[in-house]
Design a protein around this motif. Structure first.
Motif, PDB file in Angstrom:
ATOM      1  N   ARG A 349       0.832  -1.206   0.000  1.00 55.26           N
ATOM      2  CA  ARG A 349       0.000   0.000   0.000  1.00 55.26           C
ATOM      3  C   ARG A 349       0.867   1.257   0.000  1.00 55.26           C
ATOM      4  NH1 ARG A 349      -4.362   3.009  -1.318  1.00 55.26           N
ATOM      5  NH2 ARG A 349      -5.015   4.412   0.355  1.00 55.26           N
ATOM      6  N   LEU A 350       1.883   1.286   0.849  1.00 62.42           N
ATOM      7  CA  LEU A 350       2.742   2.463   0.896  1.00 62.42           C
ATOM      8  C   LEU A 350       3.499   2.634  -0.416  1.00 62.42           C
ATOM      9  CD1 LEU A 350       3.961   4.851   2.361  1.00 62.42           C
ATOM     10  CD2 LEU A 350       5.718   3.316   3.288  1.00 62.42           C
ATOM     11  N   ARG A 351       4.036   1.566  -0.964  1.00 62.34           N
ATOM     12  CA  ARG A 351       4.783   1.670  -2.226  1.00 62.34           C
ATOM     13  C   ARG A 351       3.882   2.141  -3.362  1.00 62.34           C
ATOM     14  NH1 ARG A 351       7.436  -2.390  -4.703  1.00 62.34           N
ATOM     15  NH2 ARG A 351       8.754  -0.764  -5.582  1.00 62.34           N
ATOM     16  N   SER A 352       2.635   1.687  -3.357  1.00 62.88           N
ATOM     17  CA  SER A 352       1.688   2.117  -4.386  1.00 62.88           C
ATOM     18  C   SER A 352       1.390   3.613  -4.260  1.00 62.88           C
ATOM     19  CB  SER A 352       0.393   1.314  -4.268  1.00 62.88           C
ATOM     20  OG  SER A 352      -0.586   1.780  -5.168  1.00 62.88           O
ATOM     21  N   LEU A 353       1.189   4.093  -3.033  1.00 59.69           N
ATOM     22  CA  LEU A 353       0.919   5.517  -2.817  1.00 59.69           C
ATOM     23  C   LEU A 353       2.128   6.362  -3.207  1.00 59.69           C
ATOM     24  CD1 LEU A 353      -0.942   5.315   0.608  1.00 59.69           C
ATOM     25  CD2 LEU A 353      -1.930   6.086  -1.567  1.00 59.69           C
ATOM     26  N   LEU A 354       3.313   5.885  -2.888  1.00 67.05           N
ATOM     27  CA  LEU A 354       4.523   6.609  -3.292  1.00 67.05           C
ATOM     28  C   LEU A 354       4.608   6.722  -4.811  1.00 67.05           C
ATOM     29  CD1 LEU A 354       7.057   4.960  -0.806  1.00 67.05           C
ATOM     30  CD2 LEU A 354       6.335   7.354  -0.773  1.00 67.05           C
ATOM     31  N   SER A 355       4.333   5.617  -5.482  1.00 67.51           N
ATOM     32  CA  SER A 355       4.390   5.604  -6.940  1.00 67.51           C
ATOM     33  C   SER A 355       3.377   6.575  -7.539  1.00 67.51           C
ATOM     34  CB  SER A 355       4.153   4.189  -7.459  1.00 67.51           C
ATOM     35  OG  SER A 355       4.135   4.155  -8.861  1.00 67.51           O
ATOM     36  N   GLN A 356       2.165   6.598  -6.982  1.00 63.83           N
ATOM     37  CA  GLN A 356       1.127   7.497  -7.479  1.00 63.83           C
ATOM     38  C   GLN A 356       1.528   8.964  -7.336  1.00 63.83           C
ATOM     39  OE1 GLN A 356      -2.585   6.508  -5.520  1.00 63.83           O
ATOM     40  NE2 GLN A 356      -2.269   4.311  -5.899  1.00 63.83           N
ATOM     41  N   ASN A 357       2.431   9.236  -6.374  1.00 63.61           N
ATOM     42  CA  ASN A 357       2.881  10.608  -6.149  1.00 63.61           C
ATOM     43  C   ASN A 357       4.276  10.853  -6.721  1.00 63.61           C
ATOM     44  OD1 ASN A 357       0.953  12.279  -4.170  1.00 63.61           O
ATOM     45  ND2 ASN A 357       0.809  10.089  -3.680  1.00 63.61           N
ATOM     46  N   ASN A 358       4.687   9.963  -7.632  1.00 63.35           N
ATOM     47  CA  ASN A 358       5.978  10.096  -8.332  1.00 63.35           C
ATOM     48  C   ASN A 358       7.171  10.126  -7.375  1.00 63.35           C
ATOM     49  OD1 ASN A 358       4.762  10.282 -10.966  1.00 63.35           O
ATOM     50  ND2 ASN A 358       4.169  12.381 -10.435  1.00 63.35           N
ATOM     51  N   ILE A 359       7.065   9.359  -6.290  1.00 61.40           N
ATOM     52  CA  ILE A 359       8.174   9.224  -5.346  1.00 61.40           C
ATOM     53  C   ILE A 359       8.712   7.801  -5.484  1.00 61.40           C
ATOM     54  CG2 ILE A 359       8.898   9.290  -2.928  1.00 61.40           C
ATOM     55  CD1 ILE A 359       6.499  11.142  -2.395  1.00 61.40           C
ATOM     56  N   SER A 420      -1.563   7.253   3.721  1.00 58.84           N
ATOM     57  CA  SER A 420      -1.945   8.353   2.821  1.00 58.84           C
ATOM     58  C   SER A 420      -1.441   9.686   3.346  1.00 58.84           C
ATOM     59  CB  SER A 420      -3.464   8.396   2.662  1.00 58.84           C
ATOM     60  OG  SER A 420      -3.948   7.199   2.079  1.00 58.84           O
ATOM     61  N   ALA A 421      -1.607   9.906   4.652  1.00 58.40           N
ATOM     62  CA  ALA A 421      -1.159  11.165   5.249  1.00 58.40           C
ATOM     63  C   ALA A 421       0.364  11.287   5.184  1.00 58.40           C
ATOM     64  CB  ALA A 421      -1.640  11.254   6.699  1.00 58.40           C
ATOM     65  N   PHE A 422       1.055  10.181   5.425  1.00 61.40           N
ATOM     66  CA  PHE A 422       2.523  10.220   5.387  1.00 61.40           C
ATOM     67  C   PHE A 422       3.043  10.563   4.000  1.00 61.40           C
ATOM     68  CE2 PHE A 422       6.476   7.979   4.338  1.00 61.40           C
ATOM     69  CZ  PHE A 422       7.347   8.652   5.174  1.00 61.40           C
ATOM     70  N   VAL A 423       2.478   9.960   2.981  1.00 59.25           N
ATOM     71  CA  VAL A 423       2.960  10.200   1.614  1.00 59.25           C
ATOM     72  C   VAL A 423       2.744  11.660   1.215  1.00 59.25           C
ATOM     73  CG1 VAL A 423       2.584   9.634  -0.808  1.00 59.25           C
ATOM     74  CG2 VAL A 423       2.750   7.809   0.882  1.00 59.25           C
ATOM     75  N   LEU A 424       1.626  12.222   1.598  1.00 60.60           N
ATOM     76  CA  LEU A 424       1.379  13.645   1.282  1.00 60.60           C
ATOM     77  C   LEU A 424       2.395  14.526   1.997  1.00 60.60           C
ATOM     78  CD1 LEU A 424      -2.537  13.839   1.368  1.00 60.60           C
ATOM     79  CD2 LEU A 424      -1.018  13.816  -0.647  1.00 60.60           C
ATOM     80  N   ASP A 425       2.700  14.205   3.260  1.00 56.03           N
ATOM     81  CA  ASP A 425       3.689  14.998   4.004  1.00 56.03           C
ATOM     82  C   ASP A 425       5.095  14.793   3.460  1.00 56.03           C
ATOM     83  OD1 ASP A 425       1.863  16.239   5.643  1.00 56.03           O
ATOM     84  OD2 ASP A 425       2.060  14.806   7.275  1.00 56.03           O
ATOM     85  N   LEU A 426       5.389  13.570   3.021  1.00 53.37           N
ATOM     86  CA  LEU A 426       6.707  13.327   2.425  1.00 53.37           C
ATOM     87  C   LEU A 426       6.853  14.109   1.122  1.00 53.37           C
ATOM     88  CD1 LEU A 426       9.419  11.866   2.203  1.00 53.37           C
ATOM     89  CD2 LEU A 426       8.203   9.925   1.161  1.00 53.37           C
ATOM     90  N   LYS A 427       5.810  14.115   0.321  1.00 57.79           N
ATOM     91  CA  LYS A 427       5.846  14.871  -0.935  1.00 57.79           C
ATOM     92  C   LYS A 427       6.097  16.344  -0.673  1.00 57.79           C
ATOM     93  CE  LYS A 427       3.318  15.489  -5.276  1.00 57.79           C
ATOM     94  NZ  LYS A 427       2.102  15.107  -6.044  1.00 57.79           N
ATOM     95  N   ALA A 428       5.439  16.878   0.364  1.00 61.14           N
ATOM     96  CA  ALA A 428       5.650  18.286   0.708  1.00 61.14           C
ATOM     97  C   ALA A 428       7.079  18.495   1.219  1.00 61.14           C
ATOM     98  CB  ALA A 428       4.644  18.706   1.764  1.00 61.14           C
ATOM     99  N   SER A 429       7.616  17.533   1.917  1.00 66.38           N
ATOM    100  CA  SER A 429       8.971  17.651   2.465  1.00 66.38           C
ATOM    101  C   SER A 429      10.039  17.576   1.390  1.00 66.38           C
ATOM    102  CB  SER A 429       9.216  16.545   3.509  1.00 66.38           C
ATOM    103  OG  SER A 429       8.289  16.624   4.569  1.00 66.38           O
ATOM    104  N   LEU A 430       9.689  16.999   0.255  1.00 64.07           N
ATOM    105  CA  LEU A 430      10.640  16.896  -0.858  1.00 64.07           C
ATOM    106  C   LEU A 430      10.642  18.141  -1.730  1.00 64.07           C
ATOM    107  CD1 LEU A 430      10.007  13.167  -1.899  1.00 64.07           C
ATOM    108  CD2 LEU A 430      11.930  14.078  -0.626  1.00 64.07           C
TER     109      LEU A 430
END
Length: 430
Positions: A349-359, A420-430
């Motif tokens: 699930r986490l890897r899929s969310l990362l991929s969807q956000n181009n991470i 979901s919340a973590f991936v959004l925060d990681l994207k913002a942190s990048l």
């Protein structure tokens, strides 16, 4: 501090005493060999022998043209699970989900066997039988079985029994922090070999062995931190390489065996003279059970028994009784199947969310960690995540020769909403 002595042993003891009393501090330079030999009126070979011994036991460090200096004292370094008091959401601790661990109270209500005494067998017969059946398909013939206090304890005991301070040990790069700590404190020199999604790179391994490494420590499944597992073709390549080095000690740390989704592919050639396969119960049944199975060749077993002698350091028979009862109970394996499924769902699930956000993330195939390579300073990313309430493990904790630019995220307790919340925060942190 003025050095003294007329023999290599006396010069060695003089420097050692200086370190113990604080007269010599980490970073202090020792006189060049020729200069000290002239000052003491001894042969240069005498001073060189003293310096070699100081380097071998980890008191001093030789740096070529930069001379010889006093080392920093050994330290444990980072460890798993030391962030329990944080107010952040802890994705750094490397722990399993407590809700998916063994309830040992179910296996302590039955009457206990007789008291066990000094001189009793170190391994209960019923656990010995279970372990042999578990290991037999994956080991060379004529192996023996022992118990240790977990996988890292097994690595420490193997290193003490088969290696000497200063020996080179090949490990994956990045490498599990517990392994790095164990080798560092034992005075070994870890040699990192890069990995890809199929495991350790064969050519780099071959080069490290050609350059004099005495041992290989490899993780066949659920490599921590990357999550990669050896493919069958990669395991065969590594086995062919090891056939050329029959005296190299081969240690296989299959720590995730009870929970692994991927099949086990052996790298141990039949020709290997020294080998060991380790399987721990910590991730699957509970870290506090402190029990690991260790299968090895007869010679290695004999050396280990000098450190596991009856009356000295056996694994508690109380733990062994609990373990034997649980491993022979079908409900335990129903629980393991549920745990395996949950960890896979959370990781994927986490890897899929990362991929969807181009991470991008490392293509992990097992375990409950996700390795996320970065293009900017990992400390900056971790700091930004901390401001948003998340704690992650820096890639530097898993460094061997060089520090990977990455973070490791433990997903064992990561629900869908949190992911979901973590991936959004990681994207913002990048």
């Amino acid at each position: 501090m003025k050095l003294s002595g007329t023999t290599a042993s006396e010069i060695y003891e003089c420097v050692r005493e200086g370190v113990q009393t604080g007269s010599l501090q980490p970073g202090d330079s020792l006189p060049p060999v020729r200069e000290l030999a002239e000052a003491l009126g001894v042969n240069r070979n005498t001073v060189a022998a003293a310096y070699q011994r100081l380097v071998k036991v980890g008191i001093a460090l030789t740096q070529g043209r930069h001379g010889t200096s006093i080392c920093e004292p050994s330290h444990a370094g980072e460890q798993e699970g030391l962030n329990l008091d944080t107010a952040l959401i802890d994705l750094a601790d490397g722990n399993p989900d407590p809700d998916l661990l063994l309830d040992i109270s179910r296996f302590t209500v039955s009457p206990w066997p007789r008291p066990y005494l000094y001189g009793d067998q170190t391994v209960l017969p019923e656990l010995q039988k279970w372990g042999h059946e578990w290991f037999a398909p994956d080991c060379p013939p004529e192996f023996e079985l022992e118990l240790t206090h977990g996988a890292v304890d097994a690595i420490e005991r193997l290193a003490a029994a088969q290696l000497v301070a200063g020996d080179k040990v090949v490990v994956e790069q990045p490498c599990f922090l517990g392994t790095i700590n164990a080798l560092r404190l034992a005075g070994m020199h870890a040699v990192g070999v890069p990995i890809d999604e199929d495991g350790m790179l064969p050519d780099a391994l071959d080069m490290a062995l050609k350059n004099g490494a005495q041992a290989l420590l490899i993780t066949p499944r659920a490599h921590n931190p990357s999550g990669c597992s050896l493919s069958v073709s990669r395991a065969e390549q590594i086995q062919r390489i090891l056939e050329k080095y029959p005296n190299v000690l081969v240690i296989v740390d299959d720590h995730f065996a009870l929970l692994a989704e991927t099949p086990y592919h052996s790298v141990i050639p039949v020709s290997s003279g020294r080998w060991a396969l380790i399987r721990s119960v910590s991730k699957a049944l509970g870290p506090d059970l402190r029990l690991g199975f260790l299968a090895c060749d007869v010679g290695t077993a004999q050396r280990l028994r000098s450190r596991l002698a009856p009356g000295m350091t056996w694994v508690s028979h109380i733990l062994q009784v609990i373990m034997s009862r649980s491993l022979n109970d079908p409900s335990t394996f129903e629980m393991l199947e549920l745990s395996r499924k949950r960890y896979a769902e959370r990781r994927n699930r986490l890897r899929s969310l990362l991929s969807q956000n181009n991470i991008p993330s490392f293509p992990s195939s097992d375990g409950f960690n996700v390795w996320i390579p970065l293009e900017k300073d990992m400390r900056d990313v971790a700091f930004e995540l901390a401001k948003r309430g998340w704690l992650v493990r820096l890639g530097s904790a898993f460094a061997v020769q060089s520090s990977p630019l990455a973070i490791r995220v433990t997903v064992s307790k990561l629900t869908d909403d949190l992911a979901s919340a973590f991936v959004l925060d990681l994207k913002a942190s990048l």
